[in-house]
Write a protein that holds these residues in place. Structure first.
Motif, short mmCIF file in Angstrom:
data_model
loop_
_atom_site.label_atom_id
_atom_site.label_comp_id
_atom_site.label_asym_id
_atom_site.label_seq_id
_atom_site.Cartn_x
_atom_site.Cartn_y
_atom_site.Cartn_z
N SER A 41 -8.90 -4.18 1.89
CA SER A 41 -7.54 -4.58 2.28
C SER A 41 -6.54 -3.47 1.98
O SER A 41 -6.78 -2.62 1.12
N GLY A 42 -5.43 -3.48 2.69
CA GLY A 42 -4.41 -2.44 2.52
C GLY A 42 -4.85 -1.18 3.27
O GLY A 42 -5.75 -1.23 4.13
N GLY A 43 -4.26 -0.04 2.94
CA GLY A 43 -4.64 1.20 3.60
C GLY A 43 -6.10 1.54 3.28
O GLY A 43 -6.52 1.39 2.14
N TYR A 60 -7.39 -9.78 4.23
CA TYR A 60 -6.91 -11.16 4.10
C TYR A 60 -6.71 -11.83 5.46
O TYR A 60 -6.76 -13.04 5.58
N SER A 106 -1.92 -8.32 5.91
CA SER A 106 -1.72 -9.66 6.47
C SER A 106 -0.42 -10.28 5.99
O SER A 106 -0.24 -10.52 4.79
N TYR A 147 0.95 -13.58 2.45
CA TYR A 147 2.10 -13.64 1.52
C TYR A 147 2.56 -15.08 1.33
O TYR A 147 3.30 -15.38 0.41
N ARG A 176 -2.61 -18.63 2.04
CA ARG A 176 -3.61 -18.54 0.96
C ARG A 176 -4.43 -19.82 0.87
O ARG A 176 -5.60 -19.79 0.52
N GLY A 189 -5.59 -1.88 -2.95
CA GLY A 189 -4.57 -1.35 -3.85
C GLY A 189 -3.80 -2.44 -4.59
O GLY A 189 -4.24 -3.60 -4.67
N ASP A 190 -2.64 -2.07 -5.10
CA ASP A 190 -1.85 -2.99 -5.92
C ASP A 190 -1.44 -4.26 -5.17
O ASP A 190 -1.46 -5.37 -5.71
N GLY A 191 -1.09 -4.10 -3.89
CA GLY A 191 -0.71 -5.27 -3.08
C GLY A 191 -1.88 -6.23 -2.93
O GLY A 191 -1.74 -7.45 -3.09
N THR A 192 -3.03 -5.68 -2.67
CA THR A 192 -4.25 -6.48 -2.53
C THR A 192 -4.52 -7.26 -3.82
O THR A 192 -4.86 -8.45 -3.79
N THR A 244 -2.29 -8.12 -6.08
CA THR A 244 -1.25 -9.14 -6.27
C THR A 244 -1.61 -10.39 -5.47
O THR A 244 -1.51 -11.52 -5.97
N LYS A 273 -2.72 -14.25 -6.92
CA LYS A 273 -2.09 -15.51 -6.51
C LYS A 273 -3.14 -16.49 -6.00
O LYS A 273 -3.11 -17.67 -6.33
N THR A 312 -7.44 3.12 -3.24
CA THR A 312 -6.25 3.52 -2.49
C THR A 312 -6.04 5.01 -2.71
O THR A 312 -6.24 5.51 -3.82
N ARG A 321 4.08 6.75 -0.58
CA ARG A 321 5.33 6.03 -0.30
C ARG A 321 6.15 5.87 -1.57
O ARG A 321 7.34 6.02 -1.58
N1 LIG Z 1 3.09 -10.15 -3.30
C1 LIG Z 1 2.04 -10.47 -2.55
N2 LIG Z 1 1.68 -11.77 -2.38
C2 LIG Z 1 0.62 -12.11 -1.62
N3 LIG Z 1 -0.13 -11.22 -0.94
C3 LIG Z 1 0.19 -9.92 -1.04
C4 LIG Z 1 1.27 -9.47 -1.86
N4 LIG Z 1 1.35 -8.12 -1.76
C5 LIG Z 1 0.37 -7.76 -0.92
N5 LIG Z 1 -0.35 -8.82 -0.50
C6 LIG Z 1 -1.45 -8.83 0.47
O1 LIG Z 1 -2.25 -7.66 0.31
C7 LIG Z 1 -2.21 -6.89 1.52
C8 LIG Z 1 -2.32 -5.44 1.21
O2 LIG Z 1 -1.22 -5.04 0.41
P1 LIG Z 1 -0.51 -3.60 0.62
O3 LIG Z 1 -0.16 -3.45 2.05
O4 LIG Z 1 0.59 -3.51 -0.39
O5 LIG Z 1 -1.66 -2.55 0.35
P2 LIG Z 1 -2.37 -2.13 -1.01
O6 LIG Z 1 -3.45 -3.07 -1.32
O7 LIG Z 1 -1.34 -1.89 -2.06
O8 LIG Z 1 -3.06 -0.76 -0.56
P3 LIG Z 1 -2.33 0.63 -0.16
O9 LIG Z 1 -1.07 0.74 -0.95
O10 LIG Z 1 -3.34 1.64 -0.51
O11 LIG Z 1 -2.10 0.57 1.30
C9 LIG Z 1 -0.91 -7.31 2.20
O12 LIG Z 1 -0.93 -7.09 3.60
C10 LIG Z 1 -0.88 -8.80 1.89
O13 LIG Z 1 -1.72 -9.53 2.75
#
Ligand SMILES: Nc1ncnc2c1ncn2[C@@H]1O[C@H](COP(=O)(O)OP(=O)(O)OP(=O)(O)O)[C@@H](O)[C@H]1O
Ligand SMILES: O=P(O)(O)OC[C@H]1O[C@](O)(CO)[C@@H](O)[C@@H]1O
Ligand SMILES: [Mg+2]
Length: 329
Positions: A16-18, A48, A80, A84, A89, A109-112, A114, A118, A133, A179
């Protein structure tokens, strides 16, 4: 951090993510380590998005043959918006239940992380994160999967640009990814001997940038190279060029944005080994009953970090390296 459930029989894995080089090596390790432990694996395509929209595929050791050397991810990756939301979910959790999945391994990554945290809290699902990442912005591991490959790809490009900068006695502003973080910018600037590096972690004073460049160009340097993180305060290399080009008209300034070439390509040996270690470790910690954790490597030893800690703060850049870059330029 630790649950009572040690009898993990079926797991799901997604990216997931980049994308980042080494994600395939991590998927391979998850699948092969699971097979060794009699655990079945479903791959979930498109991160996701596929978790919500039921893109589950059964995987076995053969599905991951001949992928360790490939960039990208055979499971595809996505961002996705629906994940969020609580309702998104909930759909994801229902799909995991439908396939009888006891635990989910998320590679991203960190977003994935997070999002995974949840999902786990809201639906009591066991999750383990594998940090992958190119941004290298996750605490709990010295390096994330893909960072070393991205660094070397960017460095290779910057070395080539240096040749042209030198041949034409030009000034080049090279933008690298990041970024919110300057890991790639800082380390490529040291490794390429760049004149300056502009990072999101530091304020950019345009007057000072001009002064330093003038200073260096006075010292018989006929070309110069500035590495700019895309998230630098100025807003990247194009914006920086607009602000300084008139002062350096004699150097026929050029801007080069390296962009997504940094995310692709074959992973370095270091990333393949890291991904292999972390993929196997993720299965191991699930079998040991851990959940809501990420696996990392710190000082060459495997480390388990609660997801809530991993996402609680940004990994700090090493200020000693910033100082080193300034001394050596
Ligand atoms: N706060 C959040 N709550 C729920 N889902 C989240 C949240 N942040 C991120 N996600 C989910 O995780 C996916 C990937 O997150 P994000 O785009 O931040 O990439 P990443 O995992 O940090 O990787 P990279 O930074 O390397 O691209 C988002 O598209 C979303 O579906
Ligand atoms: O591929 P996209 O969605 O444009 O994302 C680009 C972002 O992804 C990353 O490559 C990894 O998070 C960042 O460095 C960059 O800002
Ligand atoms: Mg991120």
């Amino acid at each position: 951090m630790s649950t009572d459930i040690v009898n993990v029989k079926t797991i799901g894995v997604l990216t997931s993510g980049g994308d980042s080089p080494g994600m395939n090596a991590a998927i391979r390790a998850v699948v092969r380590a699971s097979a060794q432990n009699d655990v079945s694996v479903y791959g979930i395509k498109h991160g996701y998005y596929g978790l919500i929209n039921d893109e589950f595929i059964k995987m076995d050791t053969h599905s991951v043959s001949n992928i360790i050397q490939r960039g990208g991810t055979i499971l595809k990756s996505a961002r996705s918006d629906e994940f969020y939301t609580e309702s998104g979910r909930k759909k994801a959790a229902e799909n995991l239940e439908k396939y009888g999945i006891d635990a989910l391994i998320v590679i991203g990554g960190d977003g994935t992380f997070t999002g995974a945290n949840k999902l786990s809290k809201e639906h009591n699902i066991n999750v383990v994160g594998i940090p992958a990442t190119i941004d290298n912005d996750i605490i709990g591991t010295d390096e994330t999967i893909g960072y070393d490959s991205a660094l070397n790809t960017a460095l290779d490009a910057i070395d080539k640009i240096r040749d042209t900068a030198d041949a034409h006695e030009r000034m080049f502003l090279v933008e690298v990814m990041g970024r919110d973080t300057g890991f790639i910018a800082l380390e490529t600037s040291i490794a390429s001997g760049a004149e300056l590096a502009l990072l999101p972690e530091e304020l950019t004073n345009i007057k000072e940038v001009k002064r330093q460049l003038h200073e260096m160009l006075k010292q018989q340097r006929r070309s110069s190279l500035v590495v700019v993180a895309e998230g630098d305060e100025t807003g990247g290399a194009v914006k920086l060029a607009e602000k300084i080009k008139d002062d350096f008209a004699q150097y026929d300034m050029r801007v080069c944005i390296l962009g997504h070439i940094q995310r692709g390509g074959s992973p370095t040996a270091r990333d393949r080994v890291l991904a292999s270690r972390l993929g196997a470790a993720a299965v191991k910690v699930l079998k040991e009953g851990h959940s809501e954790v990420m696996v990392g490597v710190v000082n060459n030893a495997l480390k388990i970090t609660p997801l809530r800690v991993a996402i609680s703060k940004k990994k700090e850049i090493d200020h000693r390296l910033i100082d080193l870059a300034k001394v050596l330029r």
